[in-house]
Motif scaffolding. Structure first.
Motif, PDB file in Angstrom:
ATOM      1  N   LYS A   1       6.093  -1.215  -7.170  1.00 27.24           N
ATOM      2  CA  LYS A   1       6.510  -2.498  -6.590  1.00 27.24           C
ATOM      3  C   LYS A   1       7.064  -3.414  -7.690  1.00 27.24           C
ATOM      4  O   LYS A   1       8.100  -4.067  -7.515  1.00 27.24           O
ATOM      5  N   LEU A   7      -8.447  -2.558   2.759  1.00 28.84           N
ATOM      6  CA  LEU A   7      -7.519  -2.330   1.653  1.00 28.84           C
ATOM      7  C   LEU A   7      -6.066  -2.466   2.099  1.00 28.84           C
ATOM      8  O   LEU A   7      -5.293  -3.218   1.495  1.00 28.84           O
ATOM      9  N   TYR A  67      -8.360  -3.737  -6.691  1.00 31.67           N
ATOM     10  CA  TYR A  67      -7.760  -2.428  -6.487  1.00 31.67           C
ATOM     11  C   TYR A  67      -8.747  -1.448  -5.875  1.00 31.67           C
ATOM     12  O   TYR A  67      -8.527  -0.258  -5.888  1.00 31.67           O
ATOM     13  N   LYS A  68      -9.871  -1.982  -5.376  1.00 36.14           N
ATOM     14  CA  LYS A  68     -10.877  -1.082  -4.814  1.00 36.14           C
ATOM     15  C   LYS A  68     -10.865  -1.167  -3.297  1.00 36.14           C
ATOM     16  O   LYS A  68     -10.545  -2.197  -2.711  1.00 36.14           O
ATOM     17  N   LYS A  69     -11.262  -0.065  -2.677  1.00 36.87           N
ATOM     18  CA  LYS A  69     -11.290  -0.019  -1.215  1.00 36.87           C
ATOM     19  C   LYS A  69     -12.248  -1.051  -0.648  1.00 36.87           C
ATOM     20  O   LYS A  69     -11.914  -1.819   0.243  1.00 36.87           O
ATOM     21  N   ALA A 126       0.797   2.369  -7.047  1.00 39.27           N
ATOM     22  CA  ALA A 126       1.828   1.881  -6.124  1.00 39.27           C
ATOM     23  C   ALA A 126       2.315   0.502  -6.546  1.00 39.27           C
ATOM     24  O   ALA A 126       3.499   0.183  -6.440  1.00 39.27           O
ATOM     25  N   GLU A 127       1.400  -0.326  -7.067  1.00 34.15           N
ATOM     26  CA  GLU A 127       1.816  -1.670  -7.486  1.00 34.15           C
ATOM     27  C   GLU A 127       2.805  -1.596  -8.645  1.00 34.15           C
ATOM     28  O   GLU A 127       3.728  -2.415  -8.728  1.00 34.15           O
ATOM     29  N   ASN A 151       1.829  -8.084  -0.400  1.00 31.07           N
ATOM     30  CA  ASN A 151       3.256  -7.811  -0.385  1.00 31.07           C
ATOM     31  C   ASN A 151       4.048  -8.994   0.178  1.00 31.07           C
ATOM     32  O   ASN A 151       5.075  -9.388  -0.368  1.00 31.07           O
ATOM     33  N   ILE A 172      -1.958  -1.164 -15.961  1.00 36.48           N
ATOM     34  CA  ILE A 172      -3.222  -1.529 -15.327  1.00 36.48           C
ATOM     35  C   ILE A 172      -4.276  -0.533 -15.789  1.00 36.48           C
ATOM     36  O   ILE A 172      -4.162   0.671 -15.528  1.00 36.48           O
ATOM     37  N   MET A 217      -3.269  -5.189   0.999  1.00 33.34           N
ATOM     38  CA  MET A 217      -2.014  -4.803   0.350  1.00 33.34           C
ATOM     39  C   MET A 217      -0.812  -5.392   1.094  1.00 33.34           C
ATOM     40  O   MET A 217       0.138  -5.882   0.482  1.00 33.34           O
ATOM     41  N   ARG A 218      -0.883  -5.351   2.435  1.00 36.55           N
ATOM     42  CA  ARG A 218       0.207  -5.874   3.235  1.00 36.55           C
ATOM     43  C   ARG A 218       0.389  -7.389   2.990  1.00 36.55           C
ATOM     44  O   ARG A 218       1.501  -7.875   2.841  1.00 36.55           O
ATOM     45  N   LEU A 240       3.673   0.357   2.830  1.00 38.99           N
ATOM     46  CA  LEU A 240       3.061  -0.971   2.963  1.00 38.99           C
ATOM     47  C   LEU A 240       3.786  -2.007   2.108  1.00 38.99           C
ATOM     48  O   LEU A 240       3.881  -3.176   2.470  1.00 38.99           O
ATOM     49  N   TYR A 241       4.240  -1.571   0.931  1.00 39.45           N
ATOM     50  CA  TYR A 241       4.888  -2.496   0.002  1.00 39.45           C
ATOM     51  C   TYR A 241       6.390  -2.627   0.280  1.00 39.45           C
ATOM     52  O   TYR A 241       7.114  -3.253  -0.502  1.00 39.45           O
ATOM     53  N   TYR A 287       1.325   3.954   0.576  1.00 36.51           N
ATOM     54  CA  TYR A 287       1.210   2.612  -0.002  1.00 36.51           C
ATOM     55  C   TYR A 287       2.587   1.996  -0.245  1.00 36.51           C
ATOM     56  O   TYR A 287       2.774   0.788  -0.087  1.00 36.51           O
ATOM     57  N   GLN A 293     -11.052   1.598 -13.713  1.00 41.33           N
ATOM     58  CA  GLN A 293     -11.442   2.626 -12.744  1.00 41.33           C
ATOM     59  C   GLN A 293     -11.259   2.051 -11.345  1.00 41.33           C
ATOM     60  O   GLN A 293     -12.049   1.208 -10.912  1.00 41.33           O
ATOM     61  N   PHE A 294     -10.202   2.472 -10.654  1.00 42.26           N
ATOM     62  CA  PHE A 294      -9.910   1.902  -9.333  1.00 42.26           C
ATOM     63  C   PHE A 294      -9.709   3.009  -8.305  1.00 42.26           C
ATOM     64  O   PHE A 294      -9.743   4.185  -8.646  1.00 42.26           O
ATOM     65  N   ASP A 295      -9.468   2.611  -7.057  1.00 42.11           N
ATOM     66  CA  ASP A 295      -9.253   3.634  -6.048  1.00 42.11           C
ATOM     67  C   ASP A 295      -7.868   4.247  -6.185  1.00 42.11           C
ATOM     68  O   ASP A 295      -6.919   3.588  -6.633  1.00 42.11           O
ATOM     69  N   PRO A 296      -7.755   5.541  -5.799  1.00 45.04           N
ATOM     70  CA  PRO A 296      -6.539   6.298  -6.113  1.00 45.04           C
ATOM     71  C   PRO A 296      -5.267   5.637  -5.598  1.00 45.04           C
ATOM     72  O   PRO A 296      -5.229   5.169  -4.459  1.00 45.04           O
ATOM     73  N   VAL A 323      -3.749   2.931  -5.819  1.00 45.53           N
ATOM     74  CA  VAL A 323      -3.548   1.510  -5.517  1.00 45.53           C
ATOM     75  C   VAL A 323      -2.810   0.824  -6.671  1.00 45.53           C
ATOM     76  O   VAL A 323      -1.746   0.227  -6.455  1.00 45.53           O
ATOM     77  N   GLN A 334      -5.068  -8.630  -5.724  1.00 48.85           N
ATOM     78  CA  GLN A 334      -6.176  -8.221  -4.861  1.00 48.85           C
ATOM     79  C   GLN A 334      -6.988  -7.207  -5.643  1.00 48.85           C
ATOM     80  O   GLN A 334      -6.499  -6.616  -6.596  1.00 48.85           O
ATOM     81  N   ALA A 342      -9.956  11.926  -6.293  1.00 50.17           N
ATOM     82  CA  ALA A 342     -10.270  11.158  -7.496  1.00 50.17           C
ATOM     83  C   ALA A 342     -11.309  11.883  -8.336  1.00 50.17           C
ATOM     84  O   ALA A 342     -11.179  11.990  -9.563  1.00 50.17           O
ATOM     85  N   TRP A 356       4.008 -11.702  -2.550  1.00 54.99           N
ATOM     86  CA  TRP A 356       4.930 -11.397  -3.647  1.00 54.99           C
ATOM     87  C   TRP A 356       6.372 -11.632  -3.217  1.00 54.99           C
ATOM     88  O   TRP A 356       7.155 -12.233  -3.946  1.00 54.99           O
TER      89      TRP A 356
END
Lengths: 481, 481
Positions: free
Chosen positions: B161, A388, A409-411, B157-158, A396, B146, A392-393, B279-280, B276, B149-152, B154, A407, A4, A399
């Motif tokens: 989805k 995280l 989007y941060k760790k 991937a949504e 999912n 979206i 996400m699980r 997971l989805y 990810y 500034q979020f984690d890479p 995430v 959720q 990142a 959804w």
């Protein structure tokens, strides 16, 4: 994390565009709609659409621009307000000025003789904007029209019924439906001694009576439209009249008007309309008003306008809204597009939703209305670090079960920030993941408003949430009073 | 009757406009939507919107035109496709080309750092239209983005989805989600010996691989973009590769690529994205494809494209649809509008609904789909003459009770025509008024499909109809397969 940072670094390096030099704004007379405003707008339009559908209207859409020739000669002196596109080779185009002329073009082009349609879309006028009062250069029109050869005043009365249903469902205050008839206006001009070629221009002067006093209108009539002072004074006697069936009957006996075939036609039309309004239970809302003229040239029969009769109180201040819907019969417009001049009679109404939006937005600003732009029912939060992928699980699962969920989007989001996000966005439920609960096969569900937390089995989570969402009975529109 | 005739006569006399001289059409590359097409369009958009809302997206809207400067320098050589407005004094304006640049302008102008929004609106491109394949000059975009500034990977991937949920709900065939990374492409060019200043133009040549064979692309690269034949051949080795995590791992070991920091960044990003996606529950639908490049300049990270993998059979004929959604990460676009170059990283997808519309419209034309543009549940008909006012009174009762109802606007409609109208428009129920029944305090309800008629008490009519409508369980969207 490393990736990142590298990406961010690279982003800075590769971004060689010069910084912004001009003032960032939307074009004059236009605006963006933010999520709150869109929630209001969508809720208002949904209510209007359901009334249109209740009356069997079908939906059509037309391009935002038309061949310039389609618009030429339809709007009289307002034509100067039309937006033209630049000639970039090919056809000469203009942005649509209303939805009525495109409808007429559509009917003529497709040789359609019968259509009950609604059309909700933006139209464009290079007018002087008054944005605080809901007057824009780009604005919505919501039109309902009935095209076809039918018995007199039957579709015309239904248009009025549609307006009352819409205004009642929007609940923005008391209103009155003013009606008049173009034939009566013409007959009145004739009876007052105005020459036929001055009918239209005299009519557009009358139209100013809702904003200006009679004396000013009289002066304009005499000085600018060439009406004689005597004729103007006779008109002045009539345009101060308003009432209901008893006024129609009185005017049918009027010495001057009863001699004009056109005036008698108009009066008989209004009388029939009022009878039908009685059947439709709306006669007490209809006012026959001889000062109603409507600006546009193309009307040929009944004309109407809905006006709010009381100023609206917003945050202690009174706001005068005035006209909120209008329309009328235009039997000759489709024929203007037909090579053989074949007519398709039409009648319709147009709802001025921008004024409704501006009233509701003012209420929102004054804290008298709250809206929820996002419809999320469940926020998936975590109390500790490194959840995280678990979050996400679970998202999912939700959804896939059709639950509206999100959720962070941060760790490693902070618990406080997550709960704040729920409160700020009106999210009613949070799933809170914690290590100790998960080890026991449990997760916590928190009700954001009551702050109550319950532990539920992890494998019953979807089911539990669905039950709770049903119980909360959340307003589907996201608009709550 | 007399009045109607007089009005019609008058209409003919006062209509002094010359008959239509030009060919009636909509502007090149545009079209009207008729009620059937609108029913399809609204049903598709509703499905898309409900997926967007399930993921917490808020709705915004922006004006159809922007200051020309806002669009300048954002689209590379496609800028020539922008529609400009005529200079009529005041600001210089252009029609929006997409919804992404207006979003970036909106974020920068309002200093918004965080937003998950959807925007469904028409955009404008003076391109060569191919209308049978759903390519227009005025067309819908359905965007979900979206910002923040979020984690890479995430939010990235949504977005994927969201695409799978939309394509699954539209049910238009098997598809695959191709993914690639702009950093990997740049690293690959670097590793193959392409100078940095040729990265973007080489990239847009690669983008043509979905339509042209490698040999043609290679020739263009060498002859037009100045890439050496050796470099082109090295690129050719890479772009034929596609796979999943095992390919990422293999390329991370690749002698040339592993030396490029940019390539390694891209590969690590894709690896994380694929985790990810697992997971989805969508990893089997995702294909890492080194030939995916995407035309637009502004992408800075992951890029994706959804492609239908099988031609669609419509009326015995096969129709190839191809790309149906696309998007990617663009971290520098908002900064281009900020005076201090402040960045707001964004990732998003855009659904190509026009192609969906054209598939469904073809199915409609082939009789494989039927739609109901009007939602009327009850038609109020009469078997004898002079029932107009009774019909109107009953309609009024039904409307006031919230029932979707209509009646013929004619005084004395023929019974056969009324029943035909119900059949043609899929109206399930008719109320049939007759003198003898009314005298006995009864009315008939007819089921249009079964043709069964029942007499019910006049004063129980509303209640009876409501029960029957509930039982019929009519598809709310008006779209039935």
């Amino acid at each position: 994390e490393e990736v990142a940072k590298l990406l961010a670094l690279k982003a800075q390096l590769t971004n060689d565009a010069p910084p912004q030099k001009f003032v960032l704004k939307t074009p004059k007379g236009t605006r963006d709609y933010n999520p709150q405003q869109m929630a209001i707008r969508n809720s208002v339009l949904q209510k209007i659409i359901s009334v249109f559908k209740k009356h069997g209207a079908e939906c059509i859409d037309t391009p935002v621009f038309e061949l310039k020739e389609v618009l030429t000669g339809k709007y009289g002196e307002d034509s100067k307000l039309i937006y033209d596109l630049k000639d970039q080779g090919g056809e000469i185009l203009s942005l649509r000025y209303d939805l009525t002329v495109p409808l007429a073009r559509y009917l003529a082009m497709n040789k359609i003789n019968n259509l009950k349609r609604y059309h909700i879309a933006k139209v464009y006028r290079r007018d002087n904007p008054a944005m605080t009062r809901g007057r824009y250069r780009e604005f919505y029109q919501c039109d309902f029209d009935i095209a076809g050869q039918f018995d007199p005043m039957v579709p015309d009365a239904e248009c009025l019924k549609v307006v009352t249903e819409i205004l009642d469902s929007l609940d923005i205050g008391k209103y009155i439906l003013k009606v008049n008839h173009r034939c009566l206006l013409d007959g009145m001009f004739e009876a007052c001694g105005v020459p036929a070629e001055q009918f239209r221009s005299t009519c557009s002067t009358i139209d100013k009576l809702d904003k200006s006093p009679w004396q000013e209108v009289r002066t304009e009539m005499i000085n600018e439209k060439g009406v004689t002072p005597e004729a103007a004074d006779r008109i002045g006697e009539y345009v101060r009249l308003n009432g209901s069936t008893e006024l129609v009957d009185k005017l049918l006996q009027d010495e001057k008007l009863s001699k004009s075939k056109s005036a008698v036609e108009g009066l008989q039309g209004i009388k029939l309309l009022l009878e039908y309004c009685e059947l439709y239970g709306i006669k007490d809302k209809v006012l026959f008003d001889l000062s109603l003229a409507r600006g546009l040239d193309y009307y040929t029969g009944i004309i109407y306008e809905a006006v709010l009769t009381e100023p609206i109180k917003i945050g202690g201040e009174e706001q005068s809204v005035g006209s909120i819907a209008g329309g009328g019969r235009y039997d000759n417009l489709v024929g203007m597009f037909d090579t053989k001049n074949k007519q398709v009679p039409c009648v319709g109404i147009s709802v001025g939703v921008e004024r409704v939006f501006s009233v509701l937005e003012a209420r929102l600003a004054a804290g008298e209305l709250s809206v929820r732009p996002s419809e999320i029912d469940v926020y998936v939060a975590s109390a500790q670090k490194d959840f995280l992928t678990t979050r996400m699980r679970i998202c999912n699962e939700l959804w896939d079960a059709g639950i509206k969920a999100e959720q962070p989007y941060k760790k490693n989001p902070k618990m406080l920030n997550q709960l704040q996000h729920c409160e700020e966005n009106g999210i009613p439920l949070a799933v809170i993941l914690g290590e100790s609960e998960l080890k026991r096969g449990l997760v916590k569900i928190r009700n954001i408003v009551t702050r109550q937390e319950d532990e539920v089995p992890r494998d019953k989570l979807v089911e539990e949430l669905k039950n709770r969402i049903n119980m909360l009975n959340i307003n589907v529109n996201g608009l709550e009073k």
